[in-house]
Each structure stands twice: as C-alpha cells, then as structure tokens.
Design a protein around this motif. Structure first.
Motif, short mmCIF file in Angstrom:
data_model
loop_
_atom_site.label_atom_id
_atom_site.label_comp_id
_atom_site.label_asym_id
_atom_site.label_seq_id
_atom_site.Cartn_x
_atom_site.Cartn_y
_atom_site.Cartn_z
N ILE A 123 -11.68 -38.92 -21.21
CA ILE A 123 -11.63 -38.93 -19.88
C ILE A 123 -11.38 -40.15 -19.17
O ILE A 123 -10.63 -40.26 -18.27
CB ILE A 123 -13.07 -38.41 -19.15
N LEU A 124 -12.21 -41.21 -19.64
CA LEU A 124 -11.71 -42.39 -19.31
C LEU A 124 -10.11 -42.96 -19.64
O LEU A 124 -9.64 -43.54 -18.95
CB LEU A 124 -12.74 -43.54 -19.92
N PHE A 125 -9.55 -42.46 -20.85
CA PHE A 125 -8.22 -42.88 -21.24
C PHE A 125 -7.26 -42.33 -20.10
O PHE A 125 -6.49 -43.08 -19.46
CB PHE A 125 -8.03 -42.00 -22.75
N LYS A 126 -7.67 -40.98 -19.73
CA LYS A 126 -6.55 -40.36 -18.82
C LYS A 126 -6.85 -41.40 -17.29
O LYS A 126 -5.78 -41.55 -16.74
CB LYS A 126 -7.26 -39.03 -18.28
N LYS A 127 -7.83 -41.97 -17.17
CA LYS A 127 -7.96 -43.11 -15.90
C LYS A 127 -7.22 -44.38 -16.21
O LYS A 127 -6.65 -44.61 -15.13
CB LYS A 127 -9.43 -43.24 -15.75
N TYR A 128 -7.31 -44.79 -17.40
CA TYR A 128 -6.69 -46.19 -17.58
C TYR A 128 -5.51 -46.17 -18.24
O TYR A 128 -4.81 -47.28 -18.31
CB TYR A 128 -7.77 -46.92 -18.35
N LYS A 129 -5.02 -44.90 -18.67
CA LYS A 129 -3.77 -45.06 -19.57
C LYS A 129 -2.54 -45.47 -18.81
O LYS A 129 -2.45 -45.13 -17.65
CB LYS A 129 -3.63 -43.65 -20.29
N HIS A 130 -1.46 -45.69 -19.67
CA HIS A 130 0.16 -45.68 -18.87
C HIS A 130 0.55 -44.45 -18.89
O HIS A 130 0.24 -43.51 -19.47
CB HIS A 130 0.87 -46.72 -20.26
N ARG A 131 1.29 -44.19 -17.65
CA ARG A 131 1.62 -42.90 -17.34
C ARG A 131 2.67 -42.18 -18.67
O ARG A 131 2.58 -40.96 -18.77
CB ARG A 131 2.39 -42.98 -16.26
N TRP A 132 3.09 -42.75 -19.50
CA TRP A 132 3.80 -42.16 -20.70
C TRP A 132 3.27 -42.17 -21.85
O TRP A 132 3.59 -41.52 -22.80
CB TRP A 132 5.40 -43.01 -20.68
N THR A 133 2.06 -42.67 -22.01
CA THR A 133 1.25 -42.62 -23.43
C THR A 133 0.49 -41.32 -23.70
O THR A 133 0.27 -40.67 -22.72
CB THR A 133 0.51 -43.93 -23.57
N HIS A 134 0.33 -41.30 -24.91
CA HIS A 134 -0.30 -40.10 -25.33
C HIS A 134 -1.73 -40.28 -25.87
O HIS A 134 -2.70 -39.42 -25.76
CB HIS A 134 0.65 -39.39 -26.72
N ALA A 135 -2.02 -41.36 -26.44
CA ALA A 135 -3.39 -41.83 -26.86
C ALA A 135 -3.57 -43.45 -27.21
O ALA A 135 -2.68 -43.89 -27.31
CB ALA A 135 -3.67 -41.21 -28.40
N PRO A 136 -4.74 -43.90 -27.18
CA PRO A 136 -4.95 -45.21 -27.15
C PRO A 136 -5.17 -45.56 -28.75
O PRO A 136 -5.87 -44.71 -29.48
CB PRO A 136 -6.21 -45.30 -26.66
N TYR A 137 -4.28 -46.69 -29.16
CA TYR A 137 -4.68 -46.84 -30.52
C TYR A 137 -5.71 -48.06 -30.83
O TYR A 137 -6.24 -48.03 -31.60
CB TYR A 137 -3.12 -47.65 -31.06
N GLY A 138 -5.82 -49.01 -29.81
CA GLY A 138 -7.04 -49.89 -29.91
C GLY A 138 -6.74 -51.15 -29.07
O GLY A 138 -5.69 -51.18 -28.44
N ILE A 139 -7.88 -52.00 -29.00
CA ILE A 139 -7.65 -53.25 -28.38
C ILE A 139 -7.18 -54.36 -29.37
O ILE A 139 -7.41 -54.43 -30.17
CB ILE A 139 -9.23 -53.65 -28.06
N ALA A 140 -6.04 -54.76 -28.71
CA ALA A 140 -5.40 -55.88 -29.48
C ALA A 140 -5.72 -57.26 -29.32
O ALA A 140 -5.99 -58.08 -30.22
CB ALA A 140 -3.90 -56.12 -28.84
N PHE A 141 -6.32 -57.51 -28.06
CA PHE A 141 -7.09 -58.69 -27.75
C PHE A 141 -7.94 -58.46 -26.48
O PHE A 141 -7.78 -57.60 -25.37
CB PHE A 141 -6.11 -59.96 -27.63
N ASN A 142 -8.93 -59.13 -26.44
CA ASN A 142 -10.07 -59.22 -25.33
C ASN A 142 -10.63 -60.58 -25.18
O ASN A 142 -11.44 -61.11 -26.00
CB ASN A 142 -11.04 -58.03 -25.67
N ASN A 143 -10.33 -61.21 -24.12
CA ASN A 143 -10.96 -62.47 -23.98
C ASN A 143 -11.42 -62.56 -22.52
O ASN A 143 -11.75 -61.47 -21.75
CB ASN A 143 -9.78 -63.58 -23.90
N GLU A 144 -11.76 -63.79 -21.98
CA GLU A 144 -12.74 -63.89 -20.65
C GLU A 144 -11.77 -63.46 -19.50
O GLU A 144 -12.43 -63.41 -18.56
CB GLU A 144 -13.31 -65.30 -20.78
N ARG A 145 -10.73 -63.42 -19.54
CA ARG A 145 -9.81 -63.05 -18.37
C ARG A 145 -9.02 -61.95 -18.44
O ARG A 145 -8.77 -61.08 -17.54
CB ARG A 145 -8.67 -64.03 -18.23
N ILE A 146 -8.36 -61.46 -19.82
CA ILE A 146 -7.49 -60.34 -20.10
C ILE A 146 -7.93 -59.53 -21.01
O ILE A 146 -8.27 -60.02 -22.03
CB ILE A 146 -6.07 -60.63 -19.93
N VAL A 147 -7.61 -58.23 -21.16
CA VAL A 147 -7.52 -57.56 -22.14
C VAL A 147 -6.36 -56.91 -22.59
O VAL A 147 -5.64 -56.34 -21.62
CB VAL A 147 -8.57 -56.15 -21.99
N GLY A 148 -5.88 -56.66 -23.79
CA GLY A 148 -4.63 -55.99 -24.12
C GLY A 148 -4.85 -54.70 -24.95
O GLY A 148 -5.70 -54.77 -25.98
#
Length: 176
Positions: free
Chosen positions: A54-79
């Motif tokens: 449900i949250l994937f649908k909220k935050y996903k890129h409009r063309w993507t099918h599924a989340p693979y994972g978090i590549a990086f997460n720091n105090e300012r940004i998340v990839g």
C-alpha cells in the motif's frame, strides 16, 4: 450524563480513526542494499521481502513494478531502487527522496537499452559507495538488405560511459 456521552463518543471516534502510516513506515518495510550495486538487463532483482504494498503505491515511481530496496539513507536524503518489467528485461530506477518522503529526482538507470532491426544497445551500471553511478553503454549497429537481413561486415560498435553523481540535496546530476 451529557459529558459522559460526549466522552464516550470521543473515545469511540478516536479509537476507530485509522492510524496514518507514512514514509518511515515504508522505509522500515524495505530491504537495505549493500553498495556497490551492479545493474544490467540480466540482473535479478526480487522485491523487498516484506515491503508494504500500500505504501509502495503511495511512494513509487509511476513506471515501476516493485521496490528492490534502499540503496542509501543518510541524514538528508534516501535513495531507493525500484524496477519495472521491460520488453528486454528488468529496468532499475533510482528514486531519491528527502527524509519526509518528498520525491526529489529519479533516473531510469538502463534507459538507453534497446533492440531493433538495425542495432542494439546494451547498458550496465554500478552504483558505488560514494553515490556515483557509472553507466557503460555499448551500441552495435549494422546495415540490412532489402529483405531485412543483416549485411555481413557492416557491424559497428561504439562504447561510451556516462557518470552521474547523487548530490547532497538528492538531485541526480550527469557529470561531464
């Protein structure tokens, strides 16, 4: 009696109110990837095991099918790496967010990969620990005859490299 009724109704309404889940809940549902990460059309990417659909649908890129994972997460940004299912394989996307879940930027990592009658382009990429993404593009082209057959000895190969840097503000910048 009136105060008791108001108190009782307030408790019922408050307890029935659905708890709002947000970006940090979504992040907790994703696998954490280990950098460096390599990508190609033959990459095997499985969705994060316990991702919140449900949250994937909220935050996903409009063309993507599924989340693979978090590549990086720091105090300012998340990839986050997500993927779509393309004609020629899995297409990984890098999406950057601020820590409140607002999208900053995105990139179709292997976006130039293609196949056609007169050529093909294959890409591979690596995202390293310094948040530098290097994409290697190898393009073959050839001539075809009137019957659309490949003409021998007309194949040309071009190889190029494109480097992107994920900036501290989350923008994905193509480097020169």
């Amino acid at each position: 009696m009136k105060k008791t009724l108001i108190l009782l109704l307030s408790i019922i309404i408050f307890s029935c109110k659905k708890e709002e889940r947000g970006f940090h809940d979504y992040l907790r549902s994703l696998d954490t990837l280990v950098l460096p990460q390599k990508f190609s059309l033959n990459s095997r990417m499985n969705p994060s095991k316990n991702h919140d659909s449900i949250l994937f649908k909220k935050y996903k890129h409009r063309w993507t099918h599924a989340p693979y994972g978090i590549a990086f997460n720091n105090e300012r940004i998340v990839g986050i790496i997500e993927y779509s299912i393309a004609d020629n394989g899995l297409a990984p996307f890098l999406i950057t967010f601020d820590n409140n879940g607002n999208k900053i930027d995105s990139l179709n990592i292997l976006g130039n990969s293609s196949f056609g009658m007169k050529g093909q382009t294959l890409e591979s990429a690596i995202l390293d620990t310094n948040l530098k993404l290097v994409v290697i593009d190898s393009s073959k082209s050839w001539q075809i005859d009137i019957n659309e057959n490949k003409i021998a000895n007309t194949t040309e190969l071009k190889v190029s490299k494109t480097t992107y840097k994920i900036l501290k503000n989350g923008k994905i910048k193509k480097m020169k």
